[in-house]
Design a protein around this motif. Structure first.
Motif, PDB file in Angstrom:
ATOM      1  N   SER A   7       0.853  -1.188   0.000  1.00  0.00           N
ATOM      2  CA  SER A   7       0.000   0.000   0.000  1.00  0.00           C
ATOM      3  C   SER A   7       0.888   1.238   0.000  1.00  0.00           C
ATOM      4  N   GLY A   8       0.260   2.383  -0.231  1.00  0.00           N
ATOM      5  CA  GLY A   8       0.981   3.645  -0.134  1.00  0.00           C
ATOM      6  C   GLY A   8       1.342   4.299  -1.450  1.00  0.00           C
ATOM      7  N   GLY A   9       1.031   3.641  -2.554  1.00  0.00           N
ATOM      8  CA  GLY A   9       1.337   4.237  -3.842  1.00  0.00           C
ATOM      9  C   GLY A   9       0.463   5.455  -4.122  1.00  0.00           C
ATOM     10  N   GLY A  10       0.786   6.154  -5.192  1.00  0.00           N
ATOM     11  CA  GLY A  10       0.017   7.326  -5.570  1.00  0.00           C
ATOM     12  C   GLY A  10       0.734   8.093  -6.659  1.00  0.00           C
ATOM     13  N   THR A  11       0.264   9.303  -6.873  1.00  0.00           N
ATOM     14  CA  THR A  11       0.849  10.177  -7.882  1.00  0.00           C
ATOM     15  C   THR A  11       1.502  11.366  -7.199  1.00  0.00           C
ATOM     16  N   VAL A  12       2.751  11.591  -7.543  1.00  0.00           N
ATOM     17  CA  VAL A  12       3.482  12.723  -6.973  1.00  0.00           C
ATOM     18  C   VAL A  12       4.260  13.426  -8.076  1.00  0.00           C
ATOM     19  N   GLN A  13       4.644  14.646  -7.815  1.00  0.00           N
ATOM     20  CA  GLN A  13       5.501  15.369  -8.748  1.00  0.00           C
ATOM     21  C   GLN A  13       6.957  14.964  -8.529  1.00  0.00           C
ATOM     22  N   ALA A  14       7.737  15.142  -9.567  1.00  0.00           N
ATOM     23  CA  ALA A  14       9.168  14.874  -9.455  1.00  0.00           C
ATOM     24  C   ALA A  14       9.754  15.650  -8.279  1.00  0.00           C
ATOM     25  N   GLY A  15      10.612  14.975  -7.529  1.00  0.00           N
ATOM     26  CA  GLY A  15      11.191  15.575  -6.343  1.00  0.00           C
ATOM     27  C   GLY A  15      10.425  15.275  -5.068  1.00  0.00           C
ATOM     28  N   GLY A  16       9.231  14.721  -5.212  1.00  0.00           N
ATOM     29  CA  GLY A  16       8.407  14.416  -4.059  1.00  0.00           C
ATOM     30  C   GLY A  16       8.780  13.102  -3.399  1.00  0.00           C
ATOM     31  N   GLY A 121       0.645  -5.475  -5.593  1.00  0.00           N
ATOM     32  CA  GLY A 121       1.361  -4.301  -6.048  1.00  0.00           C
ATOM     33  C   GLY A 121       0.642  -3.002  -5.728  1.00  0.00           C
ATOM     34  N   THR A 122       1.416  -1.941  -5.736  1.00  0.00           N
ATOM     35  CA  THR A 122       0.862  -0.598  -5.549  1.00  0.00           C
ATOM     36  C   THR A 122       1.506   0.314  -6.593  1.00  0.00           C
ATOM     37  N   ARG A 123       0.698   1.117  -7.250  1.00  0.00           N
ATOM     38  CA  ARG A 123       1.173   1.902  -8.383  1.00  0.00           C
ATOM     39  C   ARG A 123       1.741   3.234  -7.925  1.00  0.00           C
ATOM     40  N   VAL A 124       2.902   3.553  -8.447  1.00  0.00           N
ATOM     41  CA  VAL A 124       3.556   4.839  -8.189  1.00  0.00           C
ATOM     42  C   VAL A 124       3.721   5.561  -9.518  1.00  0.00           C
ATOM     43  N   THR A 125       3.219   6.779  -9.567  1.00  0.00           N
ATOM     44  CA  THR A 125       3.353   7.596 -10.767  1.00  0.00           C
ATOM     45  C   THR A 125       4.029   8.910 -10.382  1.00  0.00           C
ATOM     46  N   VAL A 126       5.115   9.210 -11.060  1.00  0.00           N
ATOM     47  CA  VAL A 126       5.861  10.439 -10.799  1.00  0.00           C
ATOM     48  C   VAL A 126       5.772  11.320 -12.038  1.00  0.00           C
ATOM     49  N   SER A 127       5.165  12.470 -11.867  1.00  0.00           N
ATOM     50  CA  SER A 127       4.990  13.373 -13.002  1.00  0.00           C
ATOM     51  C   SER A 127       6.135  14.380 -13.052  1.00  0.00           C
ATOM     52  N   SER A 128       6.465  14.781 -14.248  1.00  0.00           N
ATOM     53  CA  SER A 128       7.590  15.717 -14.420  1.00  0.00           C
ATOM     54  C   SER A 128       7.114  17.156 -14.377  1.00  0.00           C
TER      55      SER A 128
END
Length: 128
Positions: A7-16, A121-128
């Motif tokens: 658990s704990g995945g999510g969407t964050v900005q680069a550097g987060g 699994g837990t999805r992690v998305t890092v946006s630029s």
């Protein structure tokens, strides 16, 4: 039922930062070395980090050294992956698994025996 749950995945900005959790059910984390893995779209699964059951020693893939920290709380039967300074190339589905052949992580280049008790699994998305 013996399994791991991420658990704990999510969407964050680069550097987060994000902190992933891997909770064990049906067995104690002290039985096995536990690894974090990730699989990005169109790529093979890769090992990210490992924490030993024997002495808590850790190991990391070169791509995450200095940015990710693996830890565990035996009382909560949970392993964590603290991810800082995230980059778009960290985008992936992250999984944890038990190395059923070892209590201690392979040092140097990450290596694994038979892996089991995979979570979904837990999805992690890092946006630029």
């Amino acid at each position: 039922q013996v399994h791991l749950e991420e658990s704990g995945g999510g969407t964050v900005q680069a550097g987060g930062s994000l902190r992933l959790s891997c909770a064990a059910s049906g067995f104690f984390l002290d039985y096995y070395a536990i690894g974090w893995f990730r699989q990005a779209p169109g790529k093979e699964r890769e090992g990210v980090s490992c924490i030993s059951a024997s002495d808590g020693s850790t190991n990391y893939a070169d791509s995450v050294k200095g940015r990710f920290t693996i830890s565990k709380d035996n009382a909560k039967n949970t392993v964590y992956l603290q991810m800082n300074s995230l980059k778009p190339e960290d985008t992936a589905v992250y999984y944890c698994a038990a190395d059923l052949e070892r209590r201690a992580c392979v040092m140097g280049e990450l290596g694994w025996g038979t892996l089991g008790y995979w979570g979904q699994g837990t999805r992690v998305t890092v946006s630029s």
